[in-house]
Write an enzyme that holds these catalytic residues in place. Structure first.
Site, short mmCIF file in Angstrom:
data_model
loop_
_atom_site.label_atom_id
_atom_site.label_comp_id
_atom_site.label_asym_id
_atom_site.label_seq_id
_atom_site.Cartn_x
_atom_site.Cartn_y
_atom_site.Cartn_z
CG MET A 50 -1.94 1.11 1.23
SD MET A 50 -3.16 0.92 2.53
CE MET A 50 -4.07 -0.48 1.92
CB CYS A 51 3.89 2.29 1.88
SG CYS A 51 5.14 1.04 1.53
CB THR A 52 4.78 0.49 -3.24
OG1 THR A 52 5.77 -0.08 -2.39
CG2 THR A 52 5.33 0.65 -4.64
#
Length: 474
Positions: A50-52
């Site tokens: 998700m952070c990517t």
């Protein structure tokens, strides 16, 4: 899965096949010989962290995944939440209070923002919304990210933070003379107008007049903030951050939301938009492609045209005639065996093929799992039958004689009895067929009631999956 359940219920074979580009597979489901289709599951598809996707994309797929998520959040999920609130404000508020977590808080913030700060009454309001979204997505967020993590940042281990595959982003400067910038604002404005039921003026399709309207929008200057937390953990599953005063914030948001609702016109409802990739006139793909390409431009990622964006965002994988023909031929070979009858398990074949490698893999189907209890054994294909119109209490006693302590009985998706619910005890002395008609709303044939599935334990309190039970009552 529904077809599998029907084949299992009626004891019918299922010849399953599928293709995925150059790949194809076939699976034989034969009553009493093989496991059913639902007995095994494909592994979940690998997804980018998700952070990517949200902060550190490094290919166009990440940008399109983010764009699709933003489309659904802005134009489908949030308007749906707004309508849910407006339909029954008190029940919605109670549900948010019961949840009391960061997710409920974020949900309330989005609904309030949609009805207050971002509420549109004219098409110019929609243009303003789209222009400010451009500034937020492609300038302000990037400035905040690079303020929190400057280009020379290092990790706790001393390595450069912005090392591959991370790409250091650059904010975009909006220019109404850039067609890609203007097309994004146009698509966003039209979709926002659709959500609020605002008519679209004829001049909106005139580039010069539309650019002039966009240039009228006043964009506030952005100043990065200290202490902003940006998720960098690849294992994180949510961007919401918990707060010690979530409950107080939720109460405040509910109060503001109720005040905001009083200012709305009677009967006000939003019109959520469901993503439809195949209509080139609805501006869905224009908006998603614009979101993805502007984000790609932030991170110096090669951009794609609308057709390529449609393939990726719409998860379109072209069908190939050769793999389709191969799957059809393999299934027909197995069909001949079923029609001939009398074949053993080892005579059938499941196949996986990848024509691009090429790879051809054939294997015997897996036999069904056998469950053993005392001196009995059965599989998912077996069925127990009872003759006589018995009550639920008698059915429980019948199972108890087999060493099975049933705590629940269901018919289809309806729960007929569960020992945890006190009022279900009133049903114990009713005929099981009558309970099925009353609760499950089923129409029984003259002689057999639909099969019942029970949850049961053995004498050592171990859960046991029991076969379907059919009751012949006449």
């Amino acid at each position: 899965m529904y077809i599998d359940s029907r084949c299992l219920y009626f004891q019918k074979p299922l010849l399953e096949s599928g293709t995925l580009g150059a790949k194809c597979n076939t699976q034989m489901v034969i009553p009493h010989l093989t496991e059913n289709y639902g007995a095994s599951r494909d592994p979940p598809e690998k997804q980018a962290p998700m952070c990517t996707v949200h902060s550190f994309p490094h290919n166009i797929d990440h940008c399109l995944t983010w764009a699709r998520s933003e489309f659904e959040g802005l134009l489908e999920k949030t308007p749906t939440e707004v309508n849910t609130f407006l339909s029954n404000p008190s029940a919605y508020a109670a549900a948010m209070r019961n949840a009391g977590d960061a997710q409920a808080r974020d949900q309330l913030e989005r609904v309030l923002e949609c009805l207050d700060k971002d509420r549109c009454e004219t098409f110019q309001d929609c243009i303003t919304w789209a222009r400010l979204k451009f500034e937020d997505y492609f300038s302000n967020r990037v400035k905040q990210l690079t303020f929190t993590f400057p280009e020379d940042s290092i990790t706790s281990s001393g390595a450069p933070f912005w090392s591959a595959p991370k790409r250091f982003p650059r904010p975009l400067q909006f220019a109404s003379s850039d067609p890609s910038h203007l097309n994004f604002i146009l698509a966003g404005s039209i979709l926002r107008a659709d959500v609020f039921g605002i008519p679209i003026p004829d001049w909106a399709k005139n580039p010069k007049k539309f650019a002039a309207a966009v240039d009228k929008v006043l964009v506030p200057e952005f100043q990065p903030k200290q202490g902003v937390k940006i998720v960098t953990d690849e294992k994180a599953t949510s961007l919401s951050t918990a707060s010690i005063d979530d409950t107080a914030m939720i109460e405040n948001l509910i109060a503001r939301l109720e005040d905001c609702a009083k200012k709305l016109p009677p009967g006000f409802r939003m019109k959520p938009i469901q993503f439809e990739k195949d209509d080139d006139t609805n501006y869905h793909m224009d908006f998603i492609a614009g979101l993805a390409n502007m984000r790609a431009r932030n991170y110096s990622i090669p951009e794609v045209d609308k057709l390529k964006a449609k393939f990726i965002a719409g998860r379109i994988i072209p069908a190939i005639a050769t793999s389709t023909a191969m799957a059809t031929g393999l299934v027909c070979l197995e069909l001949y065996k079923i029609l001939a009858g009398g074949h053993k398990l080892e005579d059938y074949r499941n196949t996986f093929a990848n024509l691009a490698l090429p790879l051809f893999s054939m294997a015997e189907p897996v036999p069904p799992k056998t469950i053993k209890h005392r001196d009995m054994s059965w599989t998912v294909w077996d069925r127990w039958t009872i003759h006589g119109n018995i009550t639920l209490r008698e059915l429980l006693e019948w199972l108890k004689q087999k060493g099975l302590h049933a705590y629940s009985i269901s018919c289809g998706t309806s729960l007929l009895y569960n020992s945890m619910f006190p009022r279900h005890k009133d049903r114990l002395d009713k005929y099981s067929v009558d309970v099925a008609k009353e609760v499950a709303k089923v129409t029984c044939p003259r002689t057999v009631a639909p099969g019942r599935r029970g949850g049961a334990e053995d004498d050592e309190d171990n859960d046991i999956d029991i076969p379907l039970v059919s009751i012949y009552f006449r």
